[in-house]
Scaffold this motif. Structure first.
Motif, PDB file in Angstrom:
ATOM      1  N   PHE A 170       0.831  -1.206   0.000  1.00  0.00           N
ATOM      2  CA  PHE A 170       0.000   0.000   0.000  1.00  0.00           C
ATOM      3  C   PHE A 170       0.869   1.262   0.000  1.00  0.00           C
ATOM      4  O   PHE A 170       0.375   2.352   0.214  1.00  0.00           O
ATOM      5  CB  PHE A 170      -0.948   0.011   1.206  1.00  0.00           C
ATOM      6  N   ARG A 171       2.165   1.081  -0.215  1.00  0.00           N
ATOM      7  CA  ARG A 171       3.053   2.243  -0.381  1.00  0.00           C
ATOM      8  C   ARG A 171       3.271   2.483  -1.876  1.00  0.00           C
ATOM      9  O   ARG A 171       3.065   1.579  -2.691  1.00  0.00           O
ATOM     10  CB  ARG A 171       4.409   1.981   0.283  1.00  0.00           C
ATOM     11  N   TRP A 177       2.768   6.008   2.082  1.00  0.00           N
ATOM     12  CA  TRP A 177       1.614   5.138   2.309  1.00  0.00           C
ATOM     13  C   TRP A 177       0.348   5.700   1.664  1.00  0.00           C
ATOM     14  O   TRP A 177       0.286   6.888   1.345  1.00  0.00           O
ATOM     15  CB  TRP A 177       1.375   4.969   3.809  1.00  0.00           C
ATOM     16  N   GLY A 178      -0.654   4.825   1.537  1.00  0.00           N
ATOM     17  CA  GLY A 178      -1.971   5.259   1.078  1.00  0.00           C
ATOM     18  C   GLY A 178      -2.168   5.112  -0.407  1.00  0.00           C
ATOM     19  O   GLY A 178      -2.989   5.816  -0.999  1.00  0.00           O
ATOM     20  N   HIS A 179      -1.412   4.218  -1.037  1.00  0.00           N
ATOM     21  CA  HIS A 179      -1.553   3.995  -2.475  1.00  0.00           C
ATOM     22  C   HIS A 179      -1.887   2.533  -2.734  1.00  0.00           C
ATOM     23  O   HIS A 179      -1.581   1.652  -1.930  1.00  0.00           O
ATOM     24  CB  HIS A 179      -0.260   4.363  -3.203  1.00  0.00           C
ATOM     25  N   MET A 180      -2.503   2.315  -3.879  1.00  0.00           N
ATOM     26  CA  MET A 180      -2.853   0.933  -4.230  1.00  0.00           C
ATOM     27  C   MET A 180      -2.769   0.767  -5.733  1.00  0.00           C
ATOM     28  O   MET A 180      -3.278   1.577  -6.499  1.00  0.00           O
ATOM     29  CB  MET A 180      -4.265   0.598  -3.752  1.00  0.00           C
ATOM     30  N   GLY A 181      -2.114  -0.308  -6.144  1.00  0.00           N
ATOM     31  CA  GLY A 181      -2.045  -0.635  -7.561  1.00  0.00           C
ATOM     32  C   GLY A 181      -2.562  -2.042  -7.795  1.00  0.00           C
ATOM     33  O   GLY A 181      -2.948  -2.742  -6.849  1.00  0.00           O
ATOM     34  N   THR A 262       3.789  -1.951 -16.855  1.00  0.00           N
ATOM     35  CA  THR A 262       3.786  -1.014 -15.725  1.00  0.00           C
ATOM     36  C   THR A 262       2.577  -1.330 -14.862  1.00  0.00           C
ATOM     37  O   THR A 262       1.590  -1.905 -15.346  1.00  0.00           O
ATOM     38  CB  THR A 262       3.723   0.447 -16.191  1.00  0.00           C
ATOM     39  N   ASP A 263       2.652  -0.956 -13.600  1.00  0.00           N
ATOM     40  CA  ASP A 263       1.612  -1.309 -12.638  1.00  0.00           C
ATOM     41  C   ASP A 263       0.479  -0.300 -12.681  1.00  0.00           C
ATOM     42  O   ASP A 263       0.690   0.869 -12.341  1.00  0.00           O
ATOM     43  CB  ASP A 263       2.268  -1.338 -11.246  1.00  0.00           C
ATOM     44  N   PRO A 264      -0.738  -0.706 -13.092  1.00  0.00           N
ATOM     45  CA  PRO A 264      -1.859   0.251 -13.067  1.00  0.00           C
ATOM     46  C   PRO A 264      -2.157   0.687 -11.625  1.00  0.00           C
ATOM     47  O   PRO A 264      -2.229  -0.153 -10.744  1.00  0.00           O
ATOM     48  CB  PRO A 264      -3.037  -0.547 -13.632  1.00  0.00           C
ATOM     49  N   ARG A 265      -2.300   1.984 -11.420  1.00  0.00           N
ATOM     50  CA  ARG A 265      -2.550   2.525 -10.071  1.00  0.00           C
ATOM     51  C   ARG A 265      -4.027   2.833  -9.894  1.00  0.00           C
ATOM     52  O   ARG A 265      -4.649   3.437 -10.753  1.00  0.00           O
ATOM     53  CB  ARG A 265      -1.749   3.812  -9.877  1.00  0.00           C
ATOM     54  N   PHE A 266      -4.614   2.380  -8.776  1.00  0.00           N
ATOM     55  CA  PHE A 266      -6.009   2.690  -8.480  1.00  0.00           C
ATOM     56  C   PHE A 266      -6.116   4.040  -7.746  1.00  0.00           C
ATOM     57  O   PHE A 266      -7.021   4.816  -7.950  1.00  0.00           O
ATOM     58  CB  PHE A 266      -6.643   1.600  -7.615  1.00  0.00           C
TER      59      PHE A 266
END
Ligand code: FES
Length: 267
Positions: A170-171, A177-181, A262-266
């Protein structure tokens, strides 16, 4: 002195019909063992290549489950404390391989699967096995399968670590912090499947409800036993799905690490 030979047992026992054919089945009974062999050999080849690759197992903030916990100084990323400085030519995956491998190899379900499909013992219901003797798991080396209950406990520690990895996911790449991919979701799914596989284990069920004479005197253990028994009914499904989960999670991290995707970010 005369010796009498013991009467033949099994299909050769007196009174049994003599059937020379190995089986009388007309369906595709060989399909299931063939699929089992194909999938397990495929997983073994893929995981062996990945374990020895010693690269592309970390893409901030994600770490491959094949390399976690990563315990040597040379490890990429900071997901786990480094415990010692191993030679750089030894892949970090090799130090931890024994636990997940031993856990799966001694699993009651996988034992059934590979005894049937690799050793043909027997290959399917109502199909005679090629071996003349059956000793089960009563002597070496197969009596060693009893170690499964300890691998179960060690596997719980690994599940906790992989859950911790999912929390770290979640980093963002800078450590905020506070991110999600998509990778976060994949690591959470992988950890969840591993928990379902472990908690549906036969040893877990025994720990919850075994060695009790009266469930009525142990209501809490009874509740857990009922819960685990429900999961246990799907243990085969969790065994396969979690196996694919581990491989696909590793593949995703590898593709990120090599720059293939690449990692899609929500958020
Ligand atoms: S019986 Fe399969 S993991 Fe324990």
């Amino acid at each position: 002195m005369t010796t009498t030979n013991p009467a033949p047992a099994g299909t050769g026992a007196p009174g049994r019909a003599t059937i020379p054919a190995r089986h009388l089945r007309t369906d595709s009974w060989w399909l299931q063992p063939l699929i089992t062999v194909t999938v397990l050999v495929g997983f073994i080849i893929y995981s062996t290549i990945r374990a020895f690759e010693n690269a592309n197992y970390f893409a901030e903030p994600y770490i491959s489950p094949f390399y976690s916990p990563c315990i040597v100084d040379a490890c990429e990323g900071d997901s786990f404390p480094k415990l010692f400085d191993g030679p750089s030519f030894i892949s970090p995956a090799l130090y931890i391989l024994l636990v997940p491998l031993g856990f799966r190899m001694t699993c009651y379900y996988y034992r059934k699967a590979y005894y049937r499909s690799f050793w043909l013992s027997p290959p399917a219901c109502a199909v005679a096995e090629p071996h003349s003797k059956y000793t089960g798991e009563t002597r070496l080396p197969l009596i060693g399968q009893n170690i499964h209950r300890y691998f179960f406990l060690a596997g719980l520690v690994f599940n906790a670590i992989l859950t911790y990895d999912a929390v770290l996911a979640f980093r963002d790449a800078e450590g905020e912090w506070g991110h999600m991919g998509l990778g976060t979701l994949i690591l959470i799914t992988n950890a969840t499947l591993l928990w379902l596989y472990s908690l549906s284990c036969h040893s877990c069920r025994h720990i919850m409800g075994g060695r009790l004479n009266h469930f009525s005197k142990h209501p809490i253990r009874y509740k857990f036993w009922v819960l685990v028994s429900k999961l246990n009914g799907s243990h085969m499904k969790y065994a396969w799905v979690s196996l694919f989960g581990v491989a696909l999670t590793d593949l995703y991290v590898r593709m990120l690490a090599t720059g293939a995707i690449t990692d899609p970010r929500f958020f």
